[in-house]
Motif scaffolding. Structure first.
Motif, PDB file in Angstrom:
ATOM      1  N   LEU A 145     -12.202   9.149  13.292  1.00 31.96           N
ATOM      2  CA  LEU A 145     -12.592   7.776  13.727  1.00 31.96           C
ATOM      3  C   LEU A 145     -12.080   6.786  12.993  1.00 31.96           C
ATOM      4  N   PRO A 146     -12.294   6.526  11.529  1.00 32.77           N
ATOM      5  CA  PRO A 146     -11.503   5.470  10.967  1.00 32.77           C
ATOM      6  C   PRO A 146     -10.060   5.343  11.091  1.00 32.77           C
ATOM      7  N   ILE A 147      -9.550   6.417  11.159  1.00 30.63           N
ATOM      8  CA  ILE A 147      -7.901   6.548  11.478  1.00 30.63           C
ATOM      9  C   ILE A 147      -7.728   6.067  12.827  1.00 30.63           C
ATOM     10  N   GLY A 148      -8.599   6.331  13.937  1.00 27.99           N
ATOM     11  CA  GLY A 148      -8.403   5.863  15.230  1.00 27.99           C
ATOM     12  C   GLY A 148      -8.605   4.455  15.268  1.00 27.99           C
ATOM     13  N   ILE A 149      -9.407   3.999  14.758  1.00 18.23           N
ATOM     14  CA  ILE A 149      -9.888   2.510  14.811  1.00 18.23           C
ATOM     15  C   ILE A 149      -8.852   1.800  13.982  1.00 18.23           C
ATOM     16  N   ALA A 150      -8.100   2.323  12.732  1.00 17.10           N
ATOM     17  CA  ALA A 150      -7.010   1.503  12.225  1.00 17.10           C
ATOM     18  C   ALA A 150      -5.676   1.579  13.012  1.00 17.10           C
ATOM     19  N   GLY A 151      -5.605   2.661  13.816  1.00 13.06           N
ATOM     20  CA  GLY A 151      -4.300   2.742  14.486  1.00 13.06           C
ATOM     21  C   GLY A 151      -4.344   1.897  15.845  1.00 13.06           C
ATOM     22  N   VAL A 152      -5.690   1.611  16.211  1.00 17.66           N
ATOM     23  CA  VAL A 152      -5.925   0.794  17.382  1.00 17.66           C
ATOM     24  C   VAL A 152      -5.765  -0.586  16.958  1.00 17.66           C
ATOM     25  N   LEU A 153      -6.156  -0.824  15.797  1.00 19.42           N
ATOM     26  CA  LEU A 153      -5.952  -2.171  15.136  1.00 19.42           C
ATOM     27  C   LEU A 153      -4.472  -2.490  14.959  1.00 19.42           C
ATOM     28  N   LEU A 154      -3.829  -1.679  14.558  1.00 19.67           N
ATOM     29  CA  LEU A 154      -2.400  -1.811  14.041  1.00 19.67           C
ATOM     30  C   LEU A 154      -1.576  -1.859  15.518  1.00 19.67           C
ATOM     31  N   LEU A 155      -1.574  -1.056  16.361  1.00 20.13           N
ATOM     32  CA  LEU A 155      -1.072  -1.042  17.653  1.00 20.13           C
ATOM     33  C   LEU A 155      -1.168  -2.280  18.335  1.00 20.13           C
ATOM     34  N   GLY A 156      -2.660  -2.650  18.342  1.00 23.08           N
ATOM     35  CA  GLY A 156      -2.981  -3.963  18.943  1.00 23.08           C
ATOM     36  C   GLY A 156      -2.234  -5.235  18.367  1.00 23.08           C
ATOM     37  N   THR A 157      -2.105  -5.102  17.155  1.00 20.76           N
ATOM     38  CA  THR A 157      -1.455  -6.331  16.629  1.00 20.76           C
ATOM     39  C   THR A 157       0.089  -6.310  16.882  1.00 20.76           C
ATOM     40  N   LEU A 158       0.843  -4.971  17.049  1.00 22.78           N
ATOM     41  CA  LEU A 158       1.992  -4.902  17.245  1.00 22.78           C
ATOM     42  C   LEU A 158       2.261  -5.416  18.766  1.00 22.78           C
ATOM     43  N   LEU A 159       1.503  -4.977  19.658  1.00 18.08           N
ATOM     44  CA  LEU A 159       1.623  -5.134  21.089  1.00 18.08           C
ATOM     45  C   LEU A 159       1.355  -6.576  21.327  1.00 18.08           C
ATOM     46  N   SER A 160       0.097  -6.846  20.885  1.00 25.50           N
ATOM     47  CA  SER A 160      -0.230  -8.484  21.210  1.00 25.50           C
ATOM     48  C   SER A 160       0.419  -9.511  20.490  1.00 25.50           C
ATOM     49  N   GLY A 161       0.869  -9.295  19.416  1.00 29.73           N
ATOM     50  CA  GLY A 161       1.524 -10.383  18.541  1.00 29.73           C
ATOM     51  C   GLY A 161       2.892 -10.135  18.527  1.00 29.73           C
ATOM     52  N   GLY A 162       3.736  -9.059  18.737  1.00 28.17           N
ATOM     53  CA  GLY A 162       5.040  -8.880  18.753  1.00 28.17           C
ATOM     54  C   GLY A 162       5.964  -9.687  19.538  1.00 28.17           C
ATOM     55  N   HIS A 163       5.547  -9.813  20.794  1.00 30.97           N
ATOM     56  CA  HIS A 163       6.472 -10.605  21.689  1.00 30.97           C
ATOM     57  C   HIS A 163       6.401 -12.049  21.426  1.00 30.97           C
ATOM     58  N   SER A 164       5.311 -12.628  21.058  1.00 33.14           N
ATOM     59  CA  SER A 164       5.367 -14.191  20.752  1.00 33.14           C
ATOM     60  C   SER A 164       5.587 -14.346  19.305  1.00 33.14           C
ATOM     61  N   ALA A 165       5.608 -13.371  18.475  1.00 36.65           N
ATOM     62  CA  ALA A 165       6.120 -13.732  17.053  1.00 36.65           C
ATOM     63  C   ALA A 165       7.809 -13.831  17.249  1.00 36.65           C
ATOM     64  N   PHE A 166       8.187 -12.834  17.878  1.00 42.07           N
ATOM     65  CA  PHE A 166       9.743 -12.768  18.034  1.00 42.07           C
ATOM     66  C   PHE A 166      10.253 -14.274  19.016  1.00 42.07           C
ATOM     67  N   PHE A 167       9.531 -14.225  20.066  1.00 41.25           N
ATOM     68  CA  PHE A 167       9.812 -15.421  20.716  1.00 41.25           C
ATOM     69  C   PHE A 167       9.642 -16.810  20.045  1.00 41.25           C
ATOM     70  N   LEU A 168       8.412 -17.013  19.403  1.00 47.52           N
ATOM     71  CA  LEU A 168       8.452 -18.262  18.696  1.00 47.52           C
ATOM     72  C   LEU A 168       9.481 -18.445  17.807  1.00 47.52           C
TER      73      LEU A 168
END
Length: 192
Positions: A145-168
């Protein structure tokens, strides 16, 4: 047959049974995967239903990430001057990418904390709906469970922030500071 007669002889005679078939099942499979037993001590669950609900939840999470990418990219137009000023005073592309990924990480982390707080707030209602007592400490006994939560947090960060980070971070300083408007083709996820 001698063991069956010795153990179940009277029962066989009373019920008029000729043979008895015994089978074993792993304890971890008794709740979700016991389809071949007629007499169950309790109502069994459905692994298919749990997998389906998991997929629905993951699909909702992906939709939320896509919505976040849309909103952050649309907000990028208003933050273009900030990026231009930061680049003109010496900020590098990777510094900007780190800043925007850190912002996405913080938003995802706060969302995760809000989800845990809502779960704790509505815990008693959840227990009454599922009609099963689930101790809170048992959720964290498994390391998955903690590993899954950490994975979702990191995946969410990369998916949601990656496009705008490289775009900006790819904005040109001179064009941004001269009120240059972005062409339609550069606004990848902005239109709804």
């Amino acid at each position: 047959m001698q063991i069956q007669e010795r153990l179940f002889g009277d029962l066989f005679l009373q019920l008029n049974i000729d043979t008895l078939q015994l089978s074993l099942q792993a304890v971890r499979d008794t709740h979700l995967h016991s389809n071949h037993f007629k007499e169950e001590p309790e109502i069994r669950g459905s692994a298919t239903t749990i997998e389906f609900l998991f997929l629905i939840g993951f699909f909702i999470l992906i939709l939320a990430w896509i919505n976040f990418v849309n909103l952050s990219t649309a907000r990028a137009v208003s933050r273009s001057k900030e990026v231009g000023v930061r680049k003109s005073i010496g900020a590098g592309k990777w510094q900007l990418i780190h800043q925007f990924l850190l912002e996405a990480f913080m938003i995802n982390g706060l969302s995760l904390l809000l989800a845990v707080a809502l779960y704790l707030l509505f815990y008693s209602i959840f227990i009454s709906v599922v009609q099963k007592e689930i101790p809170l400490h048992s959720l964290f006994e498994s390391y998955w469970l903690p590993i899954g939560i950490a994975g979702v947090l990191l995946l969410g960060t990369l998916l949601s922030g990656g496009h705008s980070a490289f775009f900006l971070s790819s904005f040109k300083v001179v064009k941004v500071l001269k009120n240059y408007t972005l062409p339609e083709k550069d606004l990848f996820f902005v239109k709804a």
